[in-house]
Write an enzyme that holds these catalytic residues in place. Structure first.
Site, short mmCIF file in Angstrom:
data_model
loop_
_atom_site.label_atom_id
_atom_site.label_comp_id
_atom_site.label_asym_id
_atom_site.label_seq_id
_atom_site.Cartn_x
_atom_site.Cartn_y
_atom_site.Cartn_z
CG ASP A 184 3.47 1.29 9.53
OD1 ASP A 184 3.66 1.57 8.34
OD2 ASP A 184 3.16 2.15 10.39
CE LYS A 214 -1.65 1.53 4.02
NZ LYS A 214 -1.26 2.91 4.35
CG ASN A 215 2.36 2.65 3.50
OD1 ASN A 215 1.22 3.05 3.23
ND2 ASN A 215 2.74 2.36 4.72
NE ARG A 221 -7.30 4.38 5.70
CZ ARG A 221 -6.49 5.24 6.30
NH1 ARG A 221 -6.65 5.48 7.59
NH2 ARG A 221 -5.53 5.83 5.64
NE ARG A 225 0.68 10.15 10.30
CZ ARG A 225 0.26 9.16 9.50
NH1 ARG A 225 -0.91 8.59 9.74
NH2 ARG A 225 0.98 8.75 8.49
CB CYS A 262 -4.69 10.47 11.94
SG CYS A 262 -3.24 9.46 12.17
#
Ligand code: EPZ
Length: 438
Positions: free
Chosen positions: A309, A22-23, A401, A122, A117
């Site tokens: 993560d 995803k990243n 997500r 952030r 968030c």
């Protein structure tokens, strides 16, 4: 809002295929804005954030074809809007990755300033400072960042990031590839996703060296062309499934992954008693070792060290390890939201500031719990898979997500898990009203 209902206790067994990162797919899709030629990306994960990114590109005027579910062919030859609106940015912070390419190619960009968030405030101040150093004028207007390049475009310079930032590094790379002269980024992020983006940009004709090291050098070119690129495997999804094998006492063959991208995670998990066999460069087998799980301290840091993560998933595992482990989170100031939910299930965790102390092994019991962010929800899913009884996890939209068809994947490995939509029980469906991946 969907919920997961899980009955824990089944050891997970079988083979699982890891999807694209995803990243990496997020910045690579943003990079397609840098050329009017067609760019084809393969192995784009079928997750909510990428659907949002696709929508953003289309809103800007790009054409995004999907000849196959995980293939996107983007042609940004009619960009007539230079704005990433609030309604998209508030659902996905990574929309700020449109700033660099729009500024670099069109000399203007307007992006809603992302708010904080669940895991932290952030800010993107380092991104904006870097754009100013490249010659842009940056201002804040009604909650939007408005950036304008001078006549003739941006000018290469030296950027010394005071803090390592992943999307900051990616945004500056994308702004600098079309700037006049040379840009040097010092204290750059070294994540594999940075290298993957540089790989794509090089295929498009950019001149970049040093991606994956603390110093990246970019020589600006006049224009970029089309390219075809395959997104790297998702190292965090890989790490999550290694933990799934160990925490349930099962055995998983994890395919289409890249162990080289998560060396720190593999080393730490092996220390803690997880057996990880590397069958080849893209396949590994994971199981809990004969000696069981032993507590080991960990500190999250930028790549190549232990990634933030994977912190939440690691905490879930440490609740099932013998002894006391200290988990220190150095990247985000509020990334222990999952701990309170694990405590509701019976875990022994004390946390204050950026440190959590986990005492194990504690049996976990099913209880109604709530997910707060993407990786916290992964941690809770792992915990309930080894818990006694039935658990309901609320707000699972977070996990959609970043994890592709997670219920389908876990059920194929023997997990007793189902997605429940408010009032409608759905057997194995995922991502309603969108065609199911083959
Ligand atoms: C990327 O976020 C990832 N997201 C995150 O993954 C990941 O947790 C993070 O890098 C760290 O590895 C994507 O790639 C889309 P940072 P990013 O800028 O780039 C501070 C997931 O679960 N900072 O490297 O937003 C910041 O507050 C997500 O997939 C500033 O102060 O993270 C943080 O404390 C969550 N000013 C630290 O630096 C800035 O301008 C690192 O953040 C930028 C960052």
């Amino acid at each position: 809002m969907d919920k997961f209902v899980v009955r824990g206790g089944n050891p997970l067994k079988g083979s699982i295929d890891i999807g694209g990162a995803k990243n990496s797919a997020l910045p690579c899709l943003a990079a397609t804005l840098l050329t009017s030629a067609a760019v084809t990306l393969h192995n784009v994960p079928y997750v909510k954030d990428l659907i949002t990114q696709k929508r953003l590109l289309e809103d800007l005027g790009a054409t995004v074809l999907t000849p196959a579910l995980r293939t996107h062919q983007v042609t940004a030859d009619h960009i007539d809007v230079f704005e990433a609106p609030y309604h998209l940015v508030k659902t996905m912070r990574a929309s700020v990755l449109a700033l660099g390419p729009l500024l670099g190619r069109f000399g203007q960009a307007r992006v809603s300033l992302p708010g904080g968030c669940a895991i932290g405030t952030r800010p993107i101040d380092l991104h904006l400072q870097a754009f100013e150093k490249l010659g842009a004028v940056v201002s804040l207007e009604s909650g939007d960042v408005v950036a304008r390049a001078p006549q003739g475009g941006l000018t290469g310079t030296t950027i010394d990031f005071e803090k390592i930032t992943v999307t900051g590094t990616e945004n500056v790379m994308m702004a600098a590839v079309l700037a006049r002269g040379t840009t040097t980024i010092n204290n750059a992020a070294e994540e594999p996703e940075i290298e993957d983006l540089a790989d794509l940009l090089s295929k498009m004709g950019a001149r970049i060296s040093g991606a994956g090291t603390p110093t990246i050098v970019i020589e600006g070119v006049d224009e970029l062309g089309g390219a075809e690129h395959t997104i790297i495997p998702d190292r965090i999804e890989t790490g999550t499934f290694i933990v799934a094998a160990a925490i349930t006492g099962g055995e998983l063959e994890i395919r289409h992954c890249r162990p080289d991208d998560l060396r720190a995670v593999i080393a730490k998990l092996r220390e803690a008693g997880v057996e990880i066999e590397e069958k080849d460069a893209t396949t590994l087998v994971a199981r809990r070792g004969p000696g069981g799980l032993t507590s080991r301290d960990v500190t999250t840091e930028p790549h190549p060290n232990f990634p933030t993560d994977m912190q939440a998933q690691y905490m879930a595992l440490m609740t099932q390890a013998e002894g006391t482990s200290v988990i220190t989170e150095t990247i985000f100031e509020n990334r222990f939201m999952h701990a309170s939910e694990l405590i509701r299930m019976g875990a022994d965790i004390h946390f204050s500031g950026n440190t959590a102390v986990v005492r194990g092994r504690t049996p976990l019991m099913g209880a109604p719990i709530i997910a707060s962010d993407l990786r916290a929800s992964a941690s809770l899913v792992l915990a309930v898979l080894c818990a006694e009884g039935e658990t309901t996890i609320d707000r699972v939209y977070h996990i959609d997500r970043g994890y592709e068809t997670i219920v389908r994947k876990l059920r194929s490995l023997g997990a007793d898990i189902e997605r429940v939509r408010q009032g409608i029980e759905a057997a194995t469906g995922e991502m309603p009203a969108i065609p199911q991946p083959a």
